[in-house]
Motif scaffolding. Sequence first.
Motif, short mmCIF file in Angstrom:
data_model
loop_
_atom_site.label_atom_id
_atom_site.label_comp_id
_atom_site.label_asym_id
_atom_site.label_seq_id
_atom_site.Cartn_x
_atom_site.Cartn_y
_atom_site.Cartn_z
N GLU A 149 0.83 -1.21 0.00
CA GLU A 149 0.00 0.00 0.00
C GLU A 149 0.86 1.26 0.00
N ARG A 150 1.96 1.23 0.75
CA ARG A 150 2.87 2.40 0.77
C ARG A 150 3.46 2.63 -0.62
N GLU A 151 3.82 1.55 -1.30
CA GLU A 151 4.37 1.68 -2.65
C GLU A 151 3.33 2.27 -3.61
N GLN A 152 2.09 1.80 -3.50
CA GLN A 152 1.02 2.32 -4.36
C GLN A 152 0.75 3.79 -4.06
N LEU A 153 0.74 4.15 -2.79
CA LEU A 153 0.52 5.55 -2.43
C LEU A 153 1.67 6.43 -2.93
N ALA A 154 2.89 5.94 -2.82
CA ALA A 154 4.04 6.71 -3.29
C ALA A 154 3.96 6.94 -4.80
N LYS A 155 3.54 5.92 -5.56
CA LYS A 155 3.38 6.08 -7.00
C LYS A 155 2.31 7.11 -7.31
N ALA A 156 1.22 7.08 -6.53
CA ALA A 156 0.14 8.04 -6.73
C ALA A 156 0.61 9.46 -6.43
N PHE A 157 1.31 9.63 -5.32
CA PHE A 157 1.81 10.96 -4.96
C PHE A 157 2.80 11.48 -5.99
N LYS A 158 3.66 10.60 -6.49
CA LYS A 158 4.62 11.00 -7.51
C LYS A 158 3.89 11.46 -8.78
N ALA A 159 2.88 10.71 -9.18
CA ALA A 159 2.10 11.09 -10.37
C ALA A 159 1.40 12.42 -10.17
N LEU A 160 0.88 12.64 -8.97
CA LEU A 160 0.15 13.88 -8.70
C LEU A 160 1.07 15.07 -8.44
N SER A 161 2.38 14.84 -8.39
CA SER A 161 3.31 15.95 -8.16
C SER A 161 3.47 16.83 -9.39
N SER A 162 3.00 16.37 -10.53
CA SER A 162 3.01 17.18 -11.75
C SER A 162 1.78 18.10 -11.74
N PRO A 163 1.97 19.40 -11.92
CA PRO A 163 0.81 20.31 -11.93
C PRO A 163 -0.25 19.93 -12.96
N ASN A 164 0.17 19.50 -14.15
CA ASN A 164 -0.82 19.12 -15.17
C ASN A 164 -1.59 17.87 -14.76
N ARG A 165 -0.90 16.88 -14.22
CA ARG A 165 -1.60 15.66 -13.81
C ARG A 165 -2.51 15.93 -12.62
N LEU A 166 -2.07 16.78 -11.71
CA LEU A 166 -2.93 17.16 -10.59
C LEU A 166 -4.17 17.87 -11.10
N ALA A 167 -4.01 18.77 -12.06
CA ALA A 167 -5.16 19.47 -12.64
C ALA A 167 -6.12 18.49 -13.30
#
Length: 99
Positions: free
Chosen positions: A8-26
């Motif tokens: 679960e920590r690995e999955q959350l880390a991947k999600a947070f990394k993906a969301l660290s891009s302003p475009n992906r977060l938008a």
Amino acid sequence: MSMPTPTEREQLAKAFKALSSPNRLAMYLDLLAQEETSVPHCCLGDLISRLEIGAPTVSHHIKELVNAGLIEVQRDGKFVRCRLNPVMRQRLAAFFANA
């Protein structure tokens, strides 16, 4: 508060990394807003026009969001429909509720 498992920590880390891009977060926030209006999905063309991001860039970001488990895509003829992954959304909500 229960500690997430290593997986679960690995999955959350991947999600947070993906969301660290302003475009992906938008894009994620746009899909979240669409879901809250009872529209279960969004077409890529809608994202392109609403966020004023080029099609190749949107395609790249969609791929990253899918790889992180944040969204799911479904091909419907020439359309690609995106929606939030409900399992990951719940996992993120539980994480922040317990943080």
